[in-house]
Enzyme design. Structure first.
Site, short mmCIF file in Angstrom:
data_model
loop_
_atom_site.label_atom_id
_atom_site.label_comp_id
_atom_site.label_asym_id
_atom_site.label_seq_id
_atom_site.Cartn_x
_atom_site.Cartn_y
_atom_site.Cartn_z
N GLY A 45 -3.89 1.59 -5.55
CA GLY A 45 -3.43 0.35 -5.07
C GLY A 45 -3.10 -0.41 -6.03
N ASP A 235 4.10 -0.70 -3.28
CA ASP A 235 3.82 -0.82 -4.71
C ASP A 235 4.77 -1.41 -5.47
OD1 ASP A 235 1.76 1.44 -5.13
OD2 ASP A 235 2.15 1.60 -3.23
#
Length: 358
Positions: A45, A235
């Site tokens: 993450g 991301d």
């Protein structure tokens, strides 16, 4: 505990490879251990990776034997290269490491001990800022969720993907805490099953109703009119609004456009990379083919089969309804509003997005 937690000079991480079957805490005492945890996706993450990398830099400072400031800075540069090499796509990693290097280079820090103390404090500050940022995004994003909505969610963007609370899943969490009756369709998210393993686990802890679906079933549910909104994380976001996220995100965006369903990206402004002009310039990580050919070490393809395994894909900005950040919800033209988000105070940006009907 938080997914990323500093405790007496040791970085403690929830080992996400072991969930949902067991809760295992991984302790990292060196930057090498942090880099390995990032590379192997024990921590994953974008925001969580960024915070972990910041603590990796703090560990580099604490473990360095350097007795003078110049030598310590050289050791920190080496640690920065190591950490940056662990995963290439998530820009939060680079953002956090560069922020730590800038702090270390502060001329006001006259000796190595001052640098060490400053870096520990800076890493803790980055972690605390992440939690506050997520809560702000949750408040902004929850305004888009109506009572009774079904939300399609890809990968994992909750507390596990951040220091705490979550990005896209944080929006869902906020809507639930506001008393809205919602249901979440959870993409399993092959090949590492972050949706089925991690998002489902988090939603169970939060008491939010959900159904796990195969990645390929998303179009079926959209066509049946059973999806009201799609929420995903990111991301890396390019300067023009193109978004790199877990592979499969692009497919969802195209399907959402075909069915007239709003598609929102939820990410802090630290995920925006103004030095990347568009999605074509975003490096896409290629991971081990065994992640596709096996599940937990059990082969699911015939011996001798080969696989391609891009970890991310790029969704062009034209498919994105809006980008939910801690500074407001950004709408097209993204290039303009991204520049304003990165260059204006929060209060000014709130006025900007208010003019677009927020």
């Amino acid at each position: 505990m938080r997914s990323v937690e500093w405790h007496d000079g040791v970085l403690r991480l929830i080992d996400q490879r072991r969930l949902p079957h067991e809760m295992v805490i991984l302790e990292c005492e060196t930057p090498e251990a942090v880099a390995e945890a990032i590379r192997t996706m024990a921590v994953r993450g974008a925001p969580a990776i960024g915070a972990a990398a910041a603590f990796g830099m703090a560990l580099a400072a604490l473990r360095s034997p350097a007795s003078d400031r110049a030598a310590l800075l050289r050791d920190l540069e080496a640690a920065a290269r190591l950490l940056k090499a662990s995963r290439p796509t998530a820009v939060n990693l680079f953002w956090a490491v560069d922020r730590m290097l800038r702090r270390a280079a502060d001329e006001g820090l006259e000796d190595p001990q001052a640098v060490r103390e400053a870096l520990v404090a800076e890493a803790i500050r980055i972690a605390e800022e992440d939690v506050e940022t997520n809560r702000r995004m949750g408040q902004y994003g929850a305004t888009l969720i109506r009572d009774g909505d079904t939300i399609l969610h890809h990968c994992n963007t909750g507390a596990l993907a951040t220091v705490d609370y979550g990005t896209a899943l944080g929006v869902i969490r906020t809507a639930h805490e506001q008393g809205k009756r919602i249901h979440v369709l959870v993409d399993e998210t092959r090949p590492r099953l972050q949706g089925a393993r991690l998002t489902a686990w988090e939603l169970l802890q939060l008491g939010i109703p959900f159904t796990v679906i195969a990645d390929g079933a998303a179009g079926y549910f959209m066509r049946k009119g059973k999806v009201n909104i799609v929420l995903v994380g990111a991301d890396r976001i390019a300067a023009n609004g193109d978004v790199a996220n877990k592979v499969g995100t692009y497919t969802l965006a195209v399907l959402a456009r075909e069915h007239g369903i709003p598609f929102y990206v939820v990410a802090p402004t630290s995920t925006i990379d103004p030095n990347t002009p568009n999605g074509d310039a975003i490096p896409i990580e290629e991971r081990d083919e065994r992640e596709v050919l096996e599940i937990e070490g059990v082969p699911i393809a015939p011996r001798g089969a080969r696989a391609a395994n891009p970890a991310f894909d790029v969704t062009p900005a034209r498919y994105i309804t809006g980008i939910i950040t801690e500074k407001g919800i950004l709408y097209p033209p993204f290039d303009l509003h991204i520049r304003r988000a990165l260059g204006l105070e929060q209060e000014d940006l709130r006025d900007v997005v208010a003019l677009r009907g927020l």
